[in-house]
Motif scaffolding. Structure first.
Motif, PDB file in Angstrom:
ATOM      1  N   ALA A 486       0.885  -1.181  -0.153  1.00 34.79           N
ATOM      2  CA  ALA A 486       0.120  -0.056  -0.059  1.00 34.79           C
ATOM      3  C   ALA A 486       0.963   1.055  -0.084  1.00 34.79           C
ATOM      4  CB  ALA A 486      -0.912   0.118   1.182  1.00 34.79           C
ATOM      5  N   LEU A 487       0.436   2.086  -0.611  1.00 31.78           N
ATOM      6  CA  LEU A 487       1.126   3.759  -0.539  1.00 31.78           C
ATOM      7  C   LEU A 487       0.085   4.543   0.160  1.00 31.78           C
ATOM      8  CD1 LEU A 487       2.810   5.948  -1.716  1.00 31.78           C
ATOM      9  CD2 LEU A 487       1.407   5.904  -3.755  1.00 31.78           C
ATOM     10  N   CYS A 488       0.706   5.334   1.035  1.00 31.04           N
ATOM     11  CA  CYS A 488      -0.036   6.597   1.579  1.00 31.04           C
ATOM     12  C   CYS A 488       0.396   7.797   1.431  1.00 31.04           C
ATOM     13  CB  CYS A 488      -0.052   6.149   3.200  1.00 31.04           C
ATOM     14  SG  CYS A 488      -1.115   7.519   3.928  1.00 31.04           S
ATOM     15  N   VAL A 489      -0.183   8.731   0.741  1.00 19.52           N
ATOM     16  CA  VAL A 489       0.416  10.151   0.552  1.00 19.52           C
ATOM     17  C   VAL A 489      -0.171  11.079   1.524  1.00 19.52           C
ATOM     18  CG1 VAL A 489       0.927  11.916  -1.332  1.00 19.52           C
ATOM     19  CG2 VAL A 489       0.647   9.339  -1.707  1.00 19.52           C
ATOM     20  N   LEU A 490       0.718  11.925   2.136  1.00 23.10           N
ATOM     21  CA  LEU A 490       0.108  12.782   3.179  1.00 23.10           C
ATOM     22  C   LEU A 490       0.612  14.161   2.737  1.00 23.10           C
ATOM     23  CD1 LEU A 490       1.158  10.512   5.985  1.00 23.10           C
ATOM     24  CD2 LEU A 490      -1.119  11.217   5.554  1.00 23.10           C
ATOM     25  N   ARG A 493       5.221  16.933   6.033  1.00 19.27           N
ATOM     26  CA  ARG A 493       6.454  16.114   6.123  1.00 19.27           C
ATOM     27  C   ARG A 493       6.168  15.463   7.786  1.00 19.27           C
ATOM     28  NH1 ARG A 493       7.936  19.877   2.743  1.00 19.27           N
ATOM     29  NH2 ARG A 493       7.906  21.661   4.494  1.00 19.27           N
ATOM     30  N   ARG A 494       5.805  16.195   8.798  1.00 23.33           N
ATOM     31  CA  ARG A 494       5.795  15.628   9.987  1.00 23.33           C
ATOM     32  C   ARG A 494       4.503  14.559  10.083  1.00 23.33           C
ATOM     33  NH1 ARG A 494       1.357  18.260  12.174  1.00 23.33           N
ATOM     34  NH2 ARG A 494       0.671  20.495  11.513  1.00 23.33           N
ATOM     35  N   HIS A 495       3.560  14.873   9.110  1.00 20.95           N
ATOM     36  CA  HIS A 495       2.654  13.723   9.235  1.00 20.95           C
ATOM     37  C   HIS A 495       3.135  12.481   8.517  1.00 20.95           C
ATOM     38  CE1 HIS A 495      -1.284  16.718   8.448  1.00 20.95           C
ATOM     39  NE2 HIS A 495      -0.442  16.906   9.847  1.00 20.95           N
ATOM     40  N   ALA A 496       4.033  12.604   7.525  1.00 22.93           N
ATOM     41  CA  ALA A 496       4.748  11.321   6.931  1.00 22.93           C
ATOM     42  C   ALA A 496       5.519  10.641   7.904  1.00 22.93           C
ATOM     43  CB  ALA A 496       5.441  11.811   5.573  1.00 22.93           C
ATOM     44  N   PHE A 497       6.065  11.557   8.670  1.00 19.89           N
ATOM     45  CA  PHE A 497       7.076  10.880  10.085  1.00 19.89           C
ATOM     46  C   PHE A 497       6.170  10.267  10.683  1.00 19.89           C
ATOM     47  CE2 PHE A 497       9.399  11.558  13.799  1.00 19.89           C
ATOM     48  CZ  PHE A 497      10.463  10.517  13.507  1.00 19.89           C
ATOM     49  N   ASP A 498       5.511  10.860  11.133  1.00 22.53           N
ATOM     50  CA  ASP A 498       4.282  10.331  12.362  1.00 22.53           C
ATOM     51  C   ASP A 498       3.659   9.098  11.891  1.00 22.53           C
ATOM     52  OD1 ASP A 498       5.182  12.256  14.109  1.00 22.53           O
ATOM     53  OD2 ASP A 498       3.559  13.624  13.726  1.00 22.53           O
ATOM     54  N   ALA A 499       3.159   9.058  10.633  1.00 23.95           N
ATOM     55  CA  ALA A 499       2.469   7.881  10.065  1.00 23.95           C
ATOM     56  C   ALA A 499       3.574   6.814   9.865  1.00 23.95           C
ATOM     57  CB  ALA A 499       1.849   8.214   8.813  1.00 23.95           C
ATOM     58  N   TRP A 500       4.689   6.931   9.435  1.00 24.72           N
ATOM     59  CA  TRP A 500       5.793   6.211   9.079  1.00 24.72           C
ATOM     60  C   TRP A 500       6.077   5.448  10.622  1.00 24.72           C
ATOM     61  CZ3 TRP A 500      11.108   6.618  10.877  1.00 24.72           C
ATOM     62  CH2 TRP A 500      12.068   5.512  10.422  1.00 24.72           C
ATOM     63  N   GLN A 501       6.134   6.337  11.498  1.00 26.47           N
ATOM     64  CA  GLN A 501       6.439   5.707  13.039  1.00 26.47           C
ATOM     65  C   GLN A 501       5.289   4.792  13.472  1.00 26.47           C
ATOM     66  OE1 GLN A 501       7.571   8.975  15.509  1.00 26.47           O
ATOM     67  NE2 GLN A 501       9.614   8.084  15.899  1.00 26.47           N
ATOM     68  N   ALA A 502       4.263   5.186  13.365  1.00 33.06           N
ATOM     69  CA  ALA A 502       2.867   4.554  13.650  1.00 33.06           C
ATOM     70  C   ALA A 502       2.784   3.000  12.899  1.00 33.06           C
ATOM     71  CB  ALA A 502       1.612   5.424  13.364  1.00 33.06           C
ATOM     72  N   SER A 525      11.197  15.402   0.820  1.00 37.85           N
ATOM     73  CA  SER A 525      12.334  15.901   0.210  1.00 37.85           C
ATOM     74  C   SER A 525      13.362  16.229   1.328  1.00 37.85           C
ATOM     75  CB  SER A 525      11.546  17.279   0.049  1.00 37.85           C
ATOM     76  OG  SER A 525      10.947  17.964   1.193  1.00 37.85           O
ATOM     77  N   ALA A 526      13.413  15.570   2.350  1.00 34.90           N
ATOM     78  CA  ALA A 526      14.555  15.647   3.402  1.00 34.90           C
ATOM     79  C   ALA A 526      15.643  14.733   2.756  1.00 34.90           C
ATOM     80  CB  ALA A 526      14.323  15.313   4.960  1.00 34.90           C
ATOM     81  N   MET A 527      15.283  13.955   1.752  1.00 40.43           N
ATOM     82  CA  MET A 527      16.347  13.165   0.905  1.00 40.43           C
ATOM     83  C   MET A 527      16.850  13.614  -0.213  1.00 40.43           C
ATOM     84  SD  MET A 527      13.984   9.698   1.459  1.00 40.43           S
ATOM     85  CE  MET A 527      13.762   8.949   2.663  1.00 40.43           C
ATOM     86  N   ILE A 560       5.414   5.366   2.864  1.00 39.37           N
ATOM     87  CA  ILE A 560       4.381   6.497   3.420  1.00 39.37           C
ATOM     88  C   ILE A 560       5.459   7.726   2.836  1.00 39.37           C
ATOM     89  CG2 ILE A 560       3.939   8.042   5.546  1.00 39.37           C
ATOM     90  CD1 ILE A 560       2.885   5.127   5.469  1.00 39.37           C
ATOM     91  N   SER A 561       4.679   8.828   2.189  1.00 39.79           N
ATOM     92  CA  SER A 561       5.294   9.719   1.400  1.00 39.79           C
ATOM     93  C   SER A 561       4.533  11.120   1.268  1.00 39.79           C
ATOM     94  CB  SER A 561       5.453   9.076   0.034  1.00 39.79           C
ATOM     95  OG  SER A 561       6.114  10.296  -1.059  1.00 39.79           O
ATOM     96  N   THR A 562       5.427  12.157   1.182  1.00 38.91           N
ATOM     97  CA  THR A 562       4.825  13.577   0.888  1.00 38.91           C
ATOM     98  C   THR A 562       4.306  13.520  -0.372  1.00 38.91           C
ATOM     99  OG1 THR A 562       6.839  14.435   0.396  1.00 38.91           O
ATOM    100  CG2 THR A 562       6.176  14.407   2.771  1.00 38.91           C
ATOM    101  N   GLN A 563       4.009  14.711  -0.919  1.00 40.82           N
ATOM    102  CA  GLN A 563       3.335  14.606  -2.253  1.00 40.82           C
ATOM    103  C   GLN A 563       4.173  14.570  -3.540  1.00 40.82           C
ATOM    104  OE1 GLN A 563       3.243  16.930   0.492  1.00 40.82           O
ATOM    105  NE2 GLN A 563       2.263  18.771  -0.394  1.00 40.82           N
TER     106      GLN A 563
END
Length: 786
Positions: A486-490, A493-502, A525-527, A560-563
């Motif tokens: 599954a792919l989840c787009v948020l 960036r803090r949403h992506a990090f929090d969802a990744w941890q969850a 985009s931190a990468m 888990i990704s940003t746009q």
């Protein structure tokens, strides 16, 4: 002095004669102008005079003494030189556009009032001194009599005429800067032992490249399933080749569903169009949110690396600009290595970002504007055009019209969610119905034939926590199609990090430690681009344990990704979760679902993918246009029409452009269009930024970047090829007193690559996480540009 010189080597042993330099620059200006506006001898003559006069001030005794003085020479207003040629162009030749270009060829384009102050002020007294210098330059042993050219004029009472003149000025400026840099670079390299000048212009050979593209299309067809997707892709490709051949230069749209092979088809149109209309290059503009290496690599693999230039670096190298906007003299050895290494887009096929392209259109700095003239007589392809910055849309469309009308540029807008840019009160430079020509097969029919997903829109009253989202990400794909993918787009960036941890916690709690460690991916985009490309696995074949490799092998894979993953990334999930956001973003995310139409249920029967639109409990959104677009999405969020009717997006964007400004302005300020008509070049450049916040590019120590960093620091040597490689290892951060860039500075985590010559910050290795990218205290910062 008997002879005047333009520059010298570092050891003061060799000098370039000033007359030789002026003739060389003028000749290049004529060549550039003749290519850009074929058959326009008046424009070519203006460009020639601009080149001949650009260093007129170097005939002054003060400059010549400075040049001869070696290290003891001190630059000052007495050694500056550009204002004298500008005064001559303005007063003696009645060529204001040449005056702007000459005055700015080192310092950057000035606003009209500043230029007048500098020419007529006491600092240079250029308006009183230029006449003597003109007499010197017209001596037989120098240039002789200057050619006579009729001035190019504009109607001072007509705003459109003034904007057109403003853009013509930018073109002359670009030609002068590029000519000056190239002449300086050639002379400098020819003076070095065993180092011949190595710049060469590779011409576009569209017929040959189109054959290579067609061969790749046929190769793919041999291995593809003979289904409706295969047939539609062929229909789109053939239609684009035919329309490229048959239609005159203009504005075009290509509206096909995601997965319709726009990448190949748009290039097929461009090469066919270039071949039949004698155009010089193809420029593919990709959103700054996307990962452009995928398209660039695909074009390089098909057409050959020598034909494709990938340019998306946002690095600003120091330019010789003074705070008081006076024009400093050249360094004795001419242009700096960093300036010589800057791209001028002299390549057959350019792959760049919307940041680079749009800011080039409105640039005042010499290095950024240098490449503008090479847009002339090109095909410009805007991929995922719906992502063009709304706050710059009206001036951008205005300039594109000038490029088409005067410089033979054709423009192709590509998207599955075509905005169409209809002319309205909110978008005065938009298009009427007959101005845009669709080059693909019937879009509505194409959408219905290629329907591959169903949308599920969760009610507004149902707001999910990150733990609830993680639970659904793990269980819904199994229930739906028996897969753990599954792919989840948020939205943040803090949403992506929090969802990744969850999600990792959810899997660990279920005892699935291996999947939590190897099957859960984070993208933002931190990468740096190279890092994202490796994680996605977009190479051929994909790297082991990359996202694409796991998808193809059926292994568990959650992303888990940003746009940034939405536009054009070639991955294929059975289920996509998308946080409520702009309508086009939702549909673009859906393009990563059942992309190839190969999804089957547990019984082996074809089925559609599932796109779940949900509302996070933490409903924060990026500010500005993103938030406005999200606010009107619900009114257009018809699950059936989203999957089958592309006309929905025209209505959506028309409404959006009524609500959001399409020309950047603040209360009480002029718009960019008004500033352009008043020849405020510097103000326009400051305001026409795709990313409004001040940003800085930082090199990160990822993979091969470490060896590049070490070699540059050890040898002190770099060239434009080195800089091209480095741009794949850069992350953009916002600057400011409380920004994460400042935090990294305070932590001692940033050091310049080369302190003086190449002061790009390099990030310490302990601040780059292999899963998250740049991190501060184990979190990806918020102050990044996606």
């Amino acid at each position: 002095m008997d002879k005047a010189f333009a520059r010298c080597t570092d050891d003061r042993r060799k000098y370039q004669e000033l007359s030789e330099h002026l003739r060389g620059v003028a000749q290049r200006c004529v060549e550039f102008a003749s290519r850009a506006l074929r058959g326009d001898s008046q424009f070519a003559g203006v460009a020639e005079l601009t080149g001949l006069l650009h260093d007129l001030g170097k005939y002054r005794d003060e400059f010549q003494r400075y040049l001869m003085a070696g290290s003891a020479g001190q630059r000052s207003a007495e050694t500056a030189h550009a204002m004298y040629g500008a005064a001559a162009a303005c007063f003696a030749l009645d060529l204001p556009l040449a005056a702007f270009a000459i005055a700015g060829h080192h310092a950057g384009l000035h606003d009209a009032s500043d230029l007048q102050r500098l020419i007529e002020g006491n600092k240079f007294q250029a308006d009183r001194r230029y006449a003597d210098l003109l007499q010197r330059v017209e001596l037989p042993q120098e240039l002789g009599p200057l050619p006579s050219v009729d001035p190019i004029r504009c109607d001072d009472t007509d705003e459109a005429s003034k904007r057109s003149y403003e853009f013509l000025t930018r073109m002359v400026f670009s030609m002068l800067v590029d000519s000056d840099r190239l002449d300086s670079e050639q002379w400098d390299q020819e003076q070095r032992v065993n180092r011949a000048w190595n710049r060469s212009s590779k011409p576009l050979v569209p017929g040959k490249l189109l054959e290579l593209l067609d061969a790749e299309r046929r190769r793919r067809a041999q291995s593809a399933a003979r289904d409706d997707l295969f047939r539609l892709r062929n229909e789109v490709f053939d239609a684009c080749v035919a329309k490229g051949r048959d239609l005159p230069p203009g504005f075009f749209t290509l509206t096909v569903p995601t997965g319709g092979a726009k990448t190949l088809a748009s290039m097929a149109f461009s090469l066919s169009h270039a071949e039949h209309h004698d155009l010089r290059r193809v420029i593919v503009v990709i959103p700054y949110l996307s990962i452009i290496e995928q398209n660039a690599r695909e074009y390089r693999d098909i057409l050959g690396a020598a034909h494709v230039l990938e340019h998306h670096s946002a690095v600003d190298f120091p330019e010789r600009r003074r705070n008081d906007e006076s024009t400093a003299s050249d360094e004795p050895a001419g242009a700096s290595d960093a300036e010589q290494a800057m791209e001028n887009w002299d390549a057959p096929i350019i792959i760049t970002t919307s940041v680079q392209f749009i800011e080039t259109l409105f640039a005042a700095s010499p290095s950024r504007a240098r490449k503008l003239h090479n847009i002339a007589r090109s095909v410009v392809v805007f991929d995922e055009v719906q992502t063009l910055p709304t706050h710059l849309l009206d001036p951008t469309l205005n300039v594109l019209r000038d490029l088409n009308r005067r410089f033979g540029v054709s423009v192709l807008f590509c998207s599955a969610t075509q905005p169409a840019f209809r002319r309205t009160a909110g978008l005065p430079q938009g298009f009427s119905a007959d101005e845009l020509v669709e080059i693909g097969p019937d879009p509505v029919n194409s959408y219905r034939r290629l329907r591959r997903v169903d949308y599920v829109v969760e009610p507004l009253t149902s707001r999910w926590t990150w733990n609830q989202l993680a639970h659904r990400l793990v269980h819904r794909p199994q229930e739906f199609c028996g897969q753990d993918q599954a792919l989840c787009v948020l939205n943040l960036r803090r949403h992506a990090f929090d969802a990744w941890q969850a999600l990792r916690r959810e899997l660990e709690a279920a005892g699935r430690m291996t999947e939590a460690r190897e099957g859960v991916f984070h993208l933002s985009s931190a990468m740096c681009p190279a890092h994202r490309l490796d994680i996605l696995g977009l190479s051929k074949p994909p790297a082991p344990n990359s996202i694409k490799a796991r998808l193809q092998s059926g292994k568990p894979c959650w992303v888990i990704s940003t746009q940034l993953i939405e536009a054009g990334v070639d991955i294929d999930f059975p289920v996509v979760f998308r946080a409520m956001g702009p309508l086009d973003s939702i549909v673009q995310s859906a393009g990563r679902c059942n992309r190839e139409g190969q999804l089957k249920d547990t019984a082996g029967r074809p089925m559609r993918g599932e796109v779940v639109v949900f509302h996070p409990e933490d409903d924060g959104l990026p500010p500005g246009i993103y938030s406005r677009a999200t606010s009107i999405t619900a009114a257009h969020l018809d699950p059936e029409r989203l999957a089958t009717d592309p006309t929905l997006f025209g209505a959506y964007f028309t409404e959006l452009y009524q609500l959001a400004p399409t020309d950047h302005s603040r209360r009480g300020e002029q718009t960019i269009q008004e500033d352009r008509a008043n020849f405020n070049f510097s103000r326009v450049a400051q305001r026409a930024r795709v990313i409004k916040d001040d940003t800085i590019a930082v090199i990160v120590p990822y993979a091969r970047a470490q060896a590049l960093i070490k070699r540059i620091r050890k040898t002190g040597h770099f060239d434009r090829n080195t800089l091209r490689r480095l741009q794949r290892f850069m992350v953009n951060l916002r600057r400011g007193p409380q920004s994460d860039h400042q935090k990294l500075v305070d932590m001692g985590a940033l050091e310049p690559l080369l302190a003086q010559r190449l002061p790009i910050p390099v990030l310490a290795s302990w601040c780059y996480d292999p899963q998250l990218g740049v991190s501060i205290q184990q979190r990806p910062p918020e102050d990044y540009v996606c």
